[in-house]
Design an enzyme around this catalytic site. Structure first.
Site, short mmCIF file in Angstrom:
data_model
loop_
_atom_site.label_atom_id
_atom_site.label_comp_id
_atom_site.label_asym_id
_atom_site.label_seq_id
_atom_site.Cartn_x
_atom_site.Cartn_y
_atom_site.Cartn_z
N LYS A 182 0.82 -1.22 0.00
CA LYS A 182 0.00 0.00 0.00
C LYS A 182 0.85 1.26 0.00
CE LYS A 182 -3.88 -2.30 2.25
NZ LYS A 182 -4.53 -2.53 0.97
N LYS A 238 -13.96 -4.83 -1.09
CA LYS A 238 -14.69 -3.57 -1.06
C LYS A 238 -13.98 -2.50 -1.87
CE LYS A 238 -16.33 -4.18 3.72
NZ LYS A 238 -16.26 -3.59 5.08
N LYS A 291 -9.14 -11.62 -4.73
CA LYS A 291 -10.12 -11.71 -3.67
C LYS A 291 -11.25 -10.71 -3.89
CE LYS A 291 -10.38 -11.51 1.40
NZ LYS A 291 -9.58 -11.26 2.62
#
Length: 416
Positions: free
Chosen positions: A185, A283, A280
């Site tokens: 990230k 959201k 995966k």
């Protein structure tokens, strides 16, 4: 926890084994003052093998690590939670929330909304409170029973943040620098756009778990590394401040924290994207087409399943590495329909994609409709929902505050 929180559960038998980490006092000093080695291996426990569940840790059958009592009537404890960011989707439900319903009947369970984790990346301040309430309503709509489980908001129990600071003071920075999710990230966002919390949130995750002296923690494949850190940190603090050192300060002595065990369910642990069977369901994925949200209406579900990625192979089959989308949709249907893998394989082996997609759509709509109806009832009664969250926070705080008081004492603080 972490990005999806403690996201995945294993359905256990009612007679769970007593599990604890094997600790050898002889090698503790060099082991826990440095980075403890976490042994990665699969072990069969209580008759379960690789088809039952995988436990990625070093285990021995023994008494619990730090129980106040050894009574067999005391239930094992499980904690789990989901972030109130984005819409709760099928992956959250099948991988975690659906399994909570069985676990709450046999375990002492605490299910919380991890709102403190939701602010490690930029977020909408106008939506955080609403999203937290919506997530709690979904828990209840899915069948979480407040007479059996405590439901609360993470930030409503202040001990989470206090313990995080205390644990941070015993966490080597090198441990956090090794966290894969932080590396990924921060590389994407750039150092100037990444807050310190993105680096340290695994310590908050450890606080969430250790506060409640949790016996088991459900984790997804992408969260196993964070639970390894939690276990190592518990062992490090137990060595540095527990045992005779704590007793000399007037404490109970022995371990301060239980060392929790990871649980990964045999099916549904990683529900994959509808647009990429190797990714995966998430959201944060930019396309809403990639996921089934729990509150999606019937026509939206039908459209998403109709347009989801498939392949050109004949028939349908599980576990073919060349057919990840096929395996994902069959797994979803298996869990939603409550059928065995063998039953689904036999039922669907000769189906074409059109027939199977209609079957999956009908199963999803039938399964999610009662949840959606119940959700609307709960969210329209704010007084009831507020009462549930207040009661859950009170129960959780009683456990958390007792643990926190022990930690302060063992670390030598002057208490009021």
């Amino acid at each position: 926890m972490g990005r999806t929180a403690l996201s995945q559960f294993l359905i256990l038998s009612n007679s769970s084994p007593r599990l604890s980490s094997s600790l050898s006092c002889g090698g503790l000093q060099s082991k826990y003052l440095k980075r403890p080695g976490f042994i990665r291996q699969n072990r069969a426990i209580n008759g379960h093998n690789a088809t039952g569940f995988r436990c990625c840790c070093s285990l021995s059958l023994s008494e619990p690590v730090a129980p106040e009592t050894s009574s067999s009537s005391v239930r094992k404890r499980i904690v789990s939670g989901v972030q109130p960011t984005g819409a709760i989707h099928l992956g959250n439900y099948l991988g975690a929330i659906k399994n909570w319903i069985s676990l709450q009947n046999s375990y002492d369970t605490l299910f919380f909304i991890v709102d403190l984790h939701a602010i490690t990346l930029p977020y909408d301040t106008q939506q955080l409170s609403k999203a937290s309430r919506n997530t709690a309503a979904i828990y209840l709509a899915c069948g979480v029973d407040t007479s059996k489980a405590s439901v609360f908001v993470q930030s409503h129990v202040r001990a989470h943040v206090e313990l995080m600071w205390l644990l941070s003071c015993s966490t080597p920075i090198g441990w956090l620098n090794r966290m894969i999710q932080f590396k990924e990230k921060s590389r994407k966002a750039g150092d100037e756009n990444v807050g310190v919390a993105l680096l340290t949130y695994p310590v908050l995750m450890a606080s969430d778990i250790l506060l409640y002296q949790s016996d088991f923690v459900p984790v997804g494949e992408d969260q196993k590394q964070h639970l390894e850190l939690t276990r190592e940190l518990a062992e490090r603090v137990n060595y540095l401040y527990g045992g005779r050192k704590w007793k000399k300060l007037g404490g109970r002595g022995g371990p301060i924290f239980k060392v929790p065990e990871p649980l990964i369910p045999p099916a549904g642990a990683r529900v994959m994207s509808l647009t990429d069977g190797l990714s995966k369901m998430s959201k944060s994925a930019p396309s809403d087409q990639s996921r089934i949200n729990l509150l999606d209406p019937k026509d939206v579900i039908a459209n998403k399943i109709k347009r989801c990625k498939t392949d050109s192979f004949p028939g349908l089959e599980f576990d073919n590495p060349e057919r990840p989308e096929c395996n994902n949709l069959l797994s979803i249907y298996q869990i939603i329909s409550s059928k065995t893998k063998e039953e689904v394989a036999q039922e669907c082996q000769d189906m074409n994609w059109g027939t199977f997609k209609n079957l999956v759509t009908d199963a999803l709509v039938d399964h999610l409709h009662p949840i959606q109806v119940r959700y609307e009832e709960i969210i329209s009664d704010p007084a009831y929902l507020d009462g549930v969250l207040a009661e859950g926070a009170t129960k959780a705080a009683a456990i958390a505050d007792a643990t926190l008081e022990n930690v302060y004492q063992a670390m030598g603080f002057l208490r009021r």
